[in-house]
Design a protein around this motif. Sequence first.
Motif, mmCIF file in Angstrom:
data_model
loop_
_atom_site.group_PDB
_atom_site.id
_atom_site.type_symbol
_atom_site.label_atom_id
_atom_site.label_comp_id
_atom_site.label_asym_id
_atom_site.label_seq_id
_atom_site.Cartn_x
_atom_site.Cartn_y
_atom_site.Cartn_z
ATOM 1 N N LEU A 81 0.808 -1.227 0.000
ATOM 2 C CA LEU A 81 0.000 0.000 0.000
ATOM 3 C C LEU A 81 0.838 1.272 0.000
ATOM 4 O O LEU A 81 0.315 2.361 -0.230
ATOM 5 C CB LEU A 81 -0.919 0.004 1.232
ATOM 6 C CG LEU A 81 -1.949 -1.122 1.281
ATOM 7 C CD1 LEU A 81 -2.604 -1.204 2.658
ATOM 8 C CD2 LEU A 81 -3.015 -0.902 0.205
ATOM 9 N N ILE A 83 2.494 2.541 2.677
ATOM 10 C CA ILE A 83 2.332 3.315 3.916
ATOM 11 C C ILE A 83 3.660 3.233 4.671
ATOM 12 O O ILE A 83 3.811 2.528 5.667
ATOM 13 C CB ILE A 83 1.151 2.790 4.775
ATOM 14 C CG1 ILE A 83 -0.132 2.750 3.945
ATOM 15 C CG2 ILE A 83 0.951 3.657 6.016
ATOM 16 C CD1 ILE A 83 -1.344 2.180 4.661
ATOM 17 N N VAL A 118 -0.637 4.818 -0.786
ATOM 18 C CA VAL A 118 -1.741 5.417 -0.025
ATOM 19 C C VAL A 118 -1.326 6.752 0.598
ATOM 20 O O VAL A 118 -2.094 7.721 0.587
ATOM 21 C CB VAL A 118 -2.239 4.431 1.070
ATOM 22 C CG1 VAL A 118 -3.160 5.123 2.061
ATOM 23 C CG2 VAL A 118 -2.960 3.262 0.411
ATOM 24 N N PRO A 129 -7.115 8.916 4.361
ATOM 25 C CA PRO A 129 -6.289 7.789 3.902
ATOM 26 C C PRO A 129 -7.062 6.488 3.767
ATOM 27 O O PRO A 129 -6.905 5.759 2.784
ATOM 28 C CB PRO A 129 -5.206 7.672 4.992
ATOM 29 C CG PRO A 129 -5.128 9.015 5.611
ATOM 30 C CD PRO A 129 -6.485 9.641 5.488
ATOM 31 N N CYS A 130 -7.927 6.182 4.756
ATOM 32 C CA CYS A 130 -8.641 4.898 4.710
ATOM 33 C C CYS A 130 -9.584 4.817 3.510
ATOM 34 O O CYS A 130 -9.886 3.715 3.035
ATOM 35 C CB CYS A 130 -9.424 4.662 5.999
ATOM 36 S SG CYS A 130 -8.357 4.349 7.405
ATOM 37 N N CYS A 133 -7.296 4.088 0.556
ATOM 38 C CA CYS A 133 -6.737 2.751 0.796
ATOM 39 C C CYS A 133 -7.791 1.674 0.532
ATOM 40 O O CYS A 133 -7.539 0.701 -0.189
ATOM 41 C CB CYS A 133 -6.254 2.697 2.242
ATOM 42 S SG CYS A 133 -5.450 1.174 2.690
ATOM 43 N N LYS A 137 -7.612 -1.212 -2.274
ATOM 44 C CA LYS A 137 -7.577 -2.626 -1.897
ATOM 45 C C LYS A 137 -8.703 -3.394 -2.581
ATOM 46 O O LYS A 137 -8.490 -4.475 -3.120
ATOM 47 C CB LYS A 137 -7.701 -2.770 -0.370
ATOM 48 C CG LYS A 137 -6.418 -2.402 0.362
ATOM 49 C CD LYS A 137 -6.407 -2.889 1.795
ATOM 50 C CE LYS A 137 -7.232 -2.055 2.713
ATOM 51 N NZ LYS A 137 -6.944 -2.267 4.138
ATOM 52 N N CYS A 222 -1.987 0.594 12.026
ATOM 53 C CA CYS A 222 -1.622 1.387 10.859
ATOM 54 C C CYS A 222 -1.520 2.865 11.271
ATOM 55 O O CYS A 222 -2.426 3.390 11.922
ATOM 56 C CB CYS A 222 -2.687 1.221 9.781
ATOM 57 S SG CYS A 222 -2.506 2.365 8.421
ATOM 58 N N MET A 224 -1.969 5.397 9.651
ATOM 59 C CA MET A 224 -2.930 6.265 8.966
ATOM 60 C C MET A 224 -4.364 5.976 9.398
ATOM 61 O O MET A 224 -5.310 6.443 8.771
ATOM 62 C CB MET A 224 -2.805 6.095 7.460
ATOM 63 C CG MET A 224 -1.372 6.203 6.991
ATOM 64 S SD MET A 224 -1.208 6.800 5.339
ATOM 65 C CE MET A 224 -1.199 8.533 5.568
ATOM 66 N N ALA A 225 -4.520 5.187 10.471
ATOM 67 C CA ALA A 225 -5.874 4.790 10.885
ATOM 68 C C ALA A 225 -6.658 5.922 11.540
ATOM 69 O O ALA A 225 -7.872 5.806 11.709
ATOM 70 C CB ALA A 225 -5.807 3.596 11.828
HETATM 71 S S1 Q46 Z 1 -7.701 1.151 5.524
HETATM 72 FE FE1 Q46 Z 1 -6.884 2.770 6.782
HETATM 73 FE FE2 Q46 Z 1 -6.434 0.179 7.067
HETATM 74 FE FE3 Q46 Z 1 -5.566 1.354 4.890
HETATM 75 S S2 Q46 Z 1 -5.045 3.366 5.715
HETATM 76 FE FE4 Q46 Z 1 -4.377 1.885 7.233
HETATM 77 S S3 Q46 Z 1 -6.128 1.768 8.595
HETATM 78 S S4 Q46 Z 1 -4.424 -0.027 6.125
HETATM 79 S S5 Q46 Z 1 -7.380 -1.752 7.522
#
Ligand code: Q46
Length: 327
Positions: A81, A83, A118, A129-130, A133, A137, A222, A224-225
């Motif tokens: 990804l 990251i 990402v 970001p999610c 992402c 995915k 992560c 970026m969560a």
């Molecule tokens: S969606 Fe968001 Fe996850 Fe991508 S940016 Fe990180 S937390 S990895 S499951």
Amino acid sequence: MKCRVCREPAVIDLRRHNANFCTDHFLRHCRQQVERVIKDFDMVRTDHRILVAVSGGKDSLALWDLLNELGYQVDGLYIGLGIDQYSDSSYRFVQEFVEQRSLHLIVVDLAETHGFGVSTASATTRRVPCSACGLSKRHVFDKAAVDGGYDAVVTGHNLDDEAAVLYGNVLRWQVGYLGRQRPVLEARAGFPRKVKPLIRLTERETAAYCVLRGIEYQVEECPMADGNRHLGFKEALNRLEEQSPGSKAEFYFGYLKRAIDRFEEPDDRDQLGPCSACGAPTDADVCAFCRLVLQATGTSISDRRPVALVSKPDIPASTGGPGSGHE
Ligand code: Q46
Ligand code: ZN
Ligand code: ZN
């Protein structure tokens, strides 16, 4: 604390089941939970070719291991990804798992195949970001599964994930999403069949499964969560579960049993056509993923060419049964 089955010292207590288990009986319990879900929802068969999405985290690695133990034929798909350090270390956990077991892994690196990661995509497009992402995915995973001729795609969504998503959808009465929150989504024009065999196990259980099986996994969250609102829903549900063990399972499985059929699964098949840039199914001229790529890389539509991620193997497709073909 003694094991409910053999009365030897227990290593884990499961308040939801009002039970403690030793290592062997806990591992058996996890296999039984997965077997039960697969049977109850008619998810996959041992003659199916299955693709599992692996992130390097506990859920996806536990799922791959469990399905192997149960005799299923499963290949893995890892998506790079981009990251930062997090992606590099996640990949190392997947590599180690695969090498120890001689499994087949498909790797798709977003930067190599599409020219962005990402981190950069969310910065240039100002998307959460999610969101960038998740979109990436889903696109890569769907394409890999369809191109590779897999009968089903399995994902490591666990009970905590599904209960949190349901909670969020109910809070906002997202009826379209409610209708689609099923453990099995059948294949439809250009989309693979998707199933979730871990819905009877919690995060704590998949983590314990990995530890007791000696599976090393990415423990860090992560980076970026932040802004992922499901984390807040999980915390709220954990507080409820603490006070009343079993609430999460009752909420989610009660929904599947008593309420989901009240919400129609949206049928958009008639509105879908191929993306003019990549061929993926979409209800627009250019699919959302290609629009993200164009924005993130600053390229134009004429630069976009279909990317073959996985070639179809030269083996006969399985016939009959759930998910044996695409509509
Ligand atoms: S969606 Fe968001 Fe996850 Fe991508 S940016 Fe990180 S937390 S990895 S499951
Ligand atoms: Zn025991
Ligand atoms: Zn596209």
